[in-house]
Write an enzyme that holds these catalytic residues in place. Structure first.
Site, short mmCIF file in Angstrom:
data_model
loop_
_atom_site.label_atom_id
_atom_site.label_comp_id
_atom_site.label_asym_id
_atom_site.label_seq_id
_atom_site.Cartn_x
_atom_site.Cartn_y
_atom_site.Cartn_z
N GLU A 199 -40.35 -2.04 -50.21
CA GLU A 199 -40.84 -0.75 -49.19
C GLU A 199 -42.06 -0.17 -49.70
O GLU A 199 -42.44 0.52 -50.81
CB GLU A 199 -39.58 0.25 -49.39
N ARG A 204 -47.88 6.96 -48.09
CA ARG A 204 -48.26 7.95 -48.72
C ARG A 204 -49.63 8.03 -49.18
O ARG A 204 -50.05 8.98 -49.81
CB ARG A 204 -47.29 8.43 -49.99
N LYS A 230 -30.06 5.18 -45.53
CA LYS A 230 -30.52 5.64 -46.94
C LYS A 230 -29.85 7.10 -47.33
O LYS A 230 -29.97 7.87 -46.52
CB LYS A 230 -32.14 5.69 -46.75
#
Length: 210
Positions: free
Chosen positions: A44, A48, A131
């Site tokens: 993943e 950001r 999640k």
């Protein structure tokens, strides 16, 4: 039909999904190669940093890897991730707009939930692989176990505060398929280009369910 069958398959590849913050796209391919070699194929890359999309483009070239984009918040994030080659998406929560964008783009989504109500709302939409975020701040493994009791049909990937010291607590739960963790690619090893060190950490993490 479950809309998260493909996501569930990806989550089942290894006990830990590395959560990666990539500052330099030049480091992306060797980082992915080290993690895959260590037994952690599902990666993943969080959106950001300015380098994130280029990092995804580089990582999808690595044989054996399955690369996803994390921190999906807007439809624009979804489209950019898909264009970069992301094979799945991860979001901290879930909104109608985000879900619609992922479905429109055909991007398998691991949506975030922290409460029973959020989990139930996603289950109504066909999402049964979620999640659990932020895991530790939301009560950790005991909270996730409690949520799982009345909702056994939902599986989770806890992320947020998961570490080598508590990962087994999560992974031992019947409703946990894998966990997301950043410790397998610590910033100092990435910056040093210590790919052997990262592969060793990945190898340890890959055995957490043994």
């Amino acid at each position: 039909m479950s809309k998260t069958q493909r996501t569930r398959e990806i989550c089942a590849l290894a006990p830990i999904v590395p959560v990666l913050v990539v500052d330099d796209a030049a480091q992306a391919r060797p980082l992915a190669e080290a993690l895959v070699a260590g037994g952690l194929p599902a990666l993943e890359v969080t959106l950001r940093t300015p380098a994130a999309l280029d990092a995804i483009r580089a990582m999808v070239e690595v044989p054996g890897g399955v690369v996803g984009a994390g921190t999906l918040v807007t439809p624009e994030d979804v489209r950019a991730a898909k264009d970069a080659g992301a094979q799945f998406g991860v979001s901290p929560g879930a909104t109608e707009t985000l879900i619609a964008a992922c479905e429109a783009e055909g991007l398998p989504l691991l949506p975030g939930a922290a409460t029973a109500s959020e989990a139930m709302a996603l289950l109504e939409k066909g999402y049964d692989m979620l999640k659990f975020f932020p895991a530790e701040a939301s009560g950790g493994a005991p909270a996730l176990k409690a949520i799982g009791a009345p909702l056994p049909q939902i599986s989770f990937c806890p992320t947020g505060g998961v570490s080598p010291s508590n990962a087994r607590d999560y992974l031992s739960l019947s409703n946990v398929i894998c966990a997301g963790g950043s410790w397998v690619a610590p910033k100092h090893l990435v910056e040093a280009g210590d790919w052997a060190g990262i592969e060793a950490l990945a190898s340890e993490a890959s055995k957490l369910m043994d």
